[in-house]
Design an enzyme around this catalytic site. Structure first.
Site, PDB file in Angstrom:
ATOM      1  N   CYS A 219      -5.007 -15.553 105.749  1.00  0.00           N
ATOM      2  CA  CYS A 219      -3.821 -15.294 106.580  1.00  0.00           C
ATOM      3  C   CYS A 219      -2.750 -16.374 106.501  1.00  0.00           C
ATOM      4  CB  CYS A 219      -4.232 -15.074 108.028  1.00  0.00           C
ATOM      5  SG  CYS A 219      -5.494 -13.803 108.209  1.00  0.00           S
TER       6      CYS A 219
ATOM      7  N   HIS B 244       0.535 -16.914 115.654  1.00  0.00           N
ATOM      8  CA  HIS B 244      -0.339 -16.085 114.814  1.00  0.00           C
ATOM      9  C   HIS B 244      -0.796 -14.894 115.658  1.00  0.00           C
ATOM     10  CE1 HIS B 244      -2.770 -15.123 111.409  1.00  0.00           C
ATOM     11  NE2 HIS B 244      -3.919 -15.258 112.048  1.00  0.00           N
TER      12      HIS B 244
ATOM     13  N   HIS C 126      -1.340  -6.810 111.807  1.00  0.00           N
ATOM     14  CA  HIS C 126      -1.663  -8.073 111.153  1.00  0.00           C
ATOM     15  C   HIS C 126      -1.612  -7.832 109.651  1.00  0.00           C
ATOM     16  CE1 HIS C 126      -3.272 -11.769 109.958  1.00  0.00           C
ATOM     17  NE2 HIS C 126      -4.360 -11.854 110.695  1.00  0.00           N
TER      18      HIS C 126
END
Lengths: 391, 256
Positions: A161, A287, A321
Site C-alpha cells: 500500500c 491511510h 482502498h
C-alpha cells in the site's frame, strides 16, 4: 549533517478511479460527499463493496499489443490525460533526463488469473497471454516508455500500500542528485481475485461500504484506480512535493505497530525533511482503511505528531482502498484539496470511534492552510507520509 | 556529482553457489538456510526470500549492521512460487486462499521479513524493472546516497524459476539471489572490494561464467560479482543483454 532534497514542483497530475477520470468528476464527488463504492456482483462469493472502474478501456488496449492488460490500459488512460504536459517536459529536458517511477501491488495478476483458469480448463496457455509483458512488475514501465518516449531511469515499486507513494521519493532524490530533471510518478492497481480473496481470508473486508475511523467500522472496501503526477526540477507548480517520510514498523508482516510508531516516525520525518512546523498542517489524508487496527494505530500516530486538532480525512470511503495506487491517488486528492481550499468529509466516519482521538472530518470544511500530509501504511510494516505545499 | 561508490561487500546464493566463495566453481544442490531470520519467521519464507537472506548474510559481515542499513530489494517477477500456490487455491473447489500465503505473496515479502528480523525501522523498498532491475536498484541506492540522507545502502536482488505453465521453457532461468553493499567510504578496518559507477547505457557483453543465468533478470548483479571475484576492472553489463543496455564500471582494488 543530512541535506534535504529540495522541493519539487508538481506541474501536472491525472487520476482514474471509481470517481471517474478527470478532475471535475473527482471534485464533484468529494465536494458533495458522494461515495462511488458499489456492492460486488455475484461473481464474488462473499459480501463486499468495491470501488470499480466501469470501463474496459478497450480503446487503449488496441495500442498495447503483447503488453495489453487491464493494468496497462489504465496506465495508457492516465498518460493520455497527461499527454500535453509530458510532451512539453520531454521537449524541455530531453527524454533521457525524464524518469518514470510507478507503484503497483498487483501488477498484471488479473491477466495471470485468467490465463491460469484457461490452462486449468484446457491445459493450454492462451496465445494472448504473455507473462513477461503483462504480469511482470516492470511491464508497465515498458508501456509508459513506449507511449511517452521517456528513456531516463525507471522502475516499479511494489511495497503493497505504499507503492504509489514511495515513487515520489525516488524521483525527488534522483532530481536532487542531478541524474534526471523530471519524472512521471504514480501508482496503479486493478481489482483481482488474489487480493479480494486474500483480504477476505484475513478477515479484513467490510461487508458494507468501508467506514474509516467510525466506531462501527469493520474492514476495508477494495478499489481499483491510479494516479500519475509530473514532477519537474523547475516549473509552474500546481502544488510542491516537499518531502516524503519513509519508515518501517519492524513489527509484523500484515498488522501495523499497535501504537503507530512507524507511521508517527514517517510523518515526523516528512515534517523534518520539509522544514514544516506540525501546527502548519492543514489536513491529513490518512491511510484510514476502515480496519480496527489500522485506524486506531494511525490515529494514535497522528495525535502524537500533530495533536488532536488537525483535520483528518480518509478518502477510501469514496474510492475504496486502491492498494498499490492508494499512495499516489490519495496524494493527488490531497493536492486537489489544497488547490480548492477545502477538506472533504471522511465518508462513513460517524459516529467516530472514541478511541481515535483525532479531528476526523464528518463534513466538508474550508481550509486556507498551505500544507497537507498524505499517509500510506503497508503490509510488511512499510510506512510513508508525503508532505505537500500549496505555492 | 559523485558517480562512483565503494563496494563494501557482495553476497550470492544460487542452487549451486552457497556464497561468493563458491563462485564460479559451485557446489552440490543446496537449499537456502536463512539463519539471519528467527525460526518462526523463517519457516514461512519462500525459497526466493530465503535465498535473498542468505545473500545478505554473505555480503554483510556484521549482522548487527542490518538494523540500520537502508535496503533496496529488487525482483522482476516477485514471489512467483507463492503466487502459483494461491492461483491453485483460487481455482480449486471453494476457492479459499490461505491468509498466510496471501500475506507472503507481496513483492516486498523479503523486505518486510528482513526489517522485522533485524529491527530495522528505517528505509526499505522493493522494486522491479524487468531485465533492468539491477540497474534500477543501483539508481535507487545511489539516489539515497547522493541526496545526502544516507552513507551506505544494501542492494538485494533475486528472481526464481518462472512458473512452467506460464512461461515458455526456453525463457526460464535458474534461481539467483545476490547482494551488493555499497557506500560513500570504505570502513577503516577493511578495504573496499571495488568501486562501482552509476549505470549508463552502453553495450557490454555478459561474461561467459554468467551465461547459465543470462535469462535471469538479476544476472547483472552476478556479473558484478564475477568481475570483483576475478579482479577485472571495466564496464559490466547489468541486464544480460536483454534490457536497455545499462552497464556499470567496476574498478577492483582488492579481493579478500
Amino acid at each position: 549533517m543530512s541535506r534535504v532534497p529540495p522541493p519539487v514542483p508538481m506541474t501536472a497530475y491525472a487520476s482514474l478511479s471509481a470517481l471517474g477520470a478527470g478532475r471535475s468528476h473527482v471534485l464533484q464527488a468529494l465536494e458533495l460527499g458522494v461515495s462511488k463504492l458499489a456492492e460486488a456482483s455475484g461473481s464474488v462469493p462473499f459480501p463486499t463493496w468495491l470501488g470499480r472502474i466501469d470501463d474496459d478501456l478497450v480503446g487503449f488496449g488496441e495500442l498495447l499489443g503483447a503488453h495489453d492488460s487491464r493494468l496497462a490500459r489504465m496506465v495508457a488512460c492516465l498518460l493520455a490525460e497527461l499527454d500535453a504536459p509530458v510532451a512539453k517536459a520531454l521537449s524541455r529536458w530531453g527524454p533521457a533526463r525524464v524518469g518514470i517511477f510507478l507503484g503497483t501491488s498487483t501488477a498484471g495478476i488479473s491477466s495471470t488469473e485468467a490465463a491460469w483458469r484457461a490452462i486449468k480448463a484446457d491445459g493450454v496457455r492462451p496465445e494472448s497471454y504473455d507473462f513477461k509483458r503483462q504480469h511482470a512488475y516492470g511491464a508497465i514501465i515498458e508501456v509508459a516508455r513506449a507511449i511517452t518516449g521517456v528513456t531516463g531511469p525507471g522502475h516499479v515499486v511494489s511495497t503493497a500500500c505504499t507503492s504509489g507513494a514511495k515513487v515520489f521519493a525516488s524521483a525527488q532524490r534522483l532530481i536532487a542528485a542531478g541524474v534526471i530533471d523530471a519524472a512521471i510518478v504514480g501508482g496503479i492497481d486493478t481489482l483481482c481475485d488474489v487480493t479480494l480473496r486474500g483480504f477476505h481470508a484475513l478477515g479484513a473486508l467490510s461487508v458494507k461500504p468501508c467506514r474509516p475511523f467510525s466506531r462501527e467500522r469493520d474492514g476495508i472496501s477494495i478499489g481499483e484506480g491510479g494516479a500519475l503526477a509530473l514532477l519537474e526540477r523547475s516549473g509552474e507548480a500546481r502544488v510542491r512535493l516537499l518531502a516524503v517520510g519513509e519508515t518501517s514498523d519492524a513489527h509484523h508482516v500484515s498488522a501495523p505497530h499497535p501504537e503507530g510508531a512507524g507511521a508517527a516516525m514517517a510523518m515526523a520525518a516528512a515534517l523534518a525533511l520539509g522544514g514544516v512546523d506540525p501546527r502548519a498542517i492543514g489536513h491529513v489524508n490518512a491511510h484510514g482503511t476502515g480496519t480496527v487496527l489500522n485506524d486506531h494505530a494511525e490515529s494514535r500516530a497522528i495525535f502524537d505528531v500533530l495533536g488532536p486538532e488537525v483535520p483528518v480525512v480518509s478518502t477510501k470511503g469514496y474510492t475504496g482502498h486502491t492498494l498499490g495506487a492508494a499512495g499516489a491517488l490519495e496524494c493527488i486528492l490531497a493536492a486537489m484539496a489544497l488547490e480548492e481550499g477545502w477538506v472533504p468529509a471522511s465518508l462513513g466516519a460517524g459516529p467516530i470511534d472514541p478511541d481515535c482521538h483525532v479531528n476526523v472530518q464528518l463534513s466538508r470544511s474550508t481550509s486556507a492552510a498551505r500544507y497537507a500530509l498524505s499517509n500510506s501504511l503497508a503490509f510488511g510494516g512499510n510506512n510513508t507520509s508525503i508532505l505537500l505545499e500549496m505555492p | 556529482m559523485t558517480t562512483t561508490f565503494q563496494v563494501l561487500g557482495v553476497g550470492l546464493w544460487t542452487r549451486h553457489h552457497e556464497g561468493v566463495a563458491r563462485w564460479p566453481e559451485g557446489n552440490d544442490i543446496a537449499t537456502p538456510k536463512a539463519r539471519l531470520i528467527p525460526a518462526l519467521l523463517r519457516r514461512r519464507l519462500s525459497v526466493l526470500s530465503a535465498a535473498m537472506v542468505d545473500a545478505i548474510a554473505d555480503a554483510v559481515e556484521e549482522p548487527t549492521r542490518l538494523g540500520e542499513l537502508p535496503t533496496v530489494f529488487g525482483s522482476a517477477y516477485g514471489e512467483t512460487a507463492v503466487l502459483v500456490d494461491i492461483l491453485n487455491q483460487i481455482t480449486s473447489p471453494g476457492g479459499n486462499v490461505s491468509p498466510v500465503a496471501f500475506a507472503s505473496s507481496v513483492h516486498n515479502t523479503a523486505s518486510g521479513n528482513v526489517s522485522i528480523a533485524t529491527g530495522n525501522r528505517g528505509f526499505t523498498t522493493s522494486l522491479g524493472a524487468g531485465h533492468d532491475t539491477v540497474a534500477a536498484a543501483l539508481f535507487e541506492a545511489f539516489g539515497l546516497m547522493l541526496a545526502g540522507t544516507r552513507d551506505e545502502c544494501l542492494i538485494v536482488v533475486g528472481d526464481q524459476e518462472e512458473p512452467e505453465a506460464l512461461v515458455p521453457a526456453d525463457e526460464c532461468a535458474p534461481l539467483l539471489a545476490a547482494a551488493i553493499h555499497v557506500g560513500k567510504r570504505a570502513h577503516p578496518a577493511r578495504p573496499a572490494l571495488a568501486t562501482i559507477s552509476m549505470p549508463i547505457q552502453t553495450p557490454v557483453v555478459t561474461p561467459v561464467n554468467c551465461a547459465p543465468f543470462v535469462n535471469n533478470p538479476c544476472v547483472g548483479a552476478l556479473s558484478v560479482i564475477d568481475a570483483i571475484v576475478g579482479r577485472r576492472s571495466g564496464p559490466v553489463a547489468l541486464d544480460g543483454g536483454r534490457g536497455l543496455g545499462y552497464a556499470a564500471t567496476i574498478a577492483c582494488e582488492s579481493y579478500r
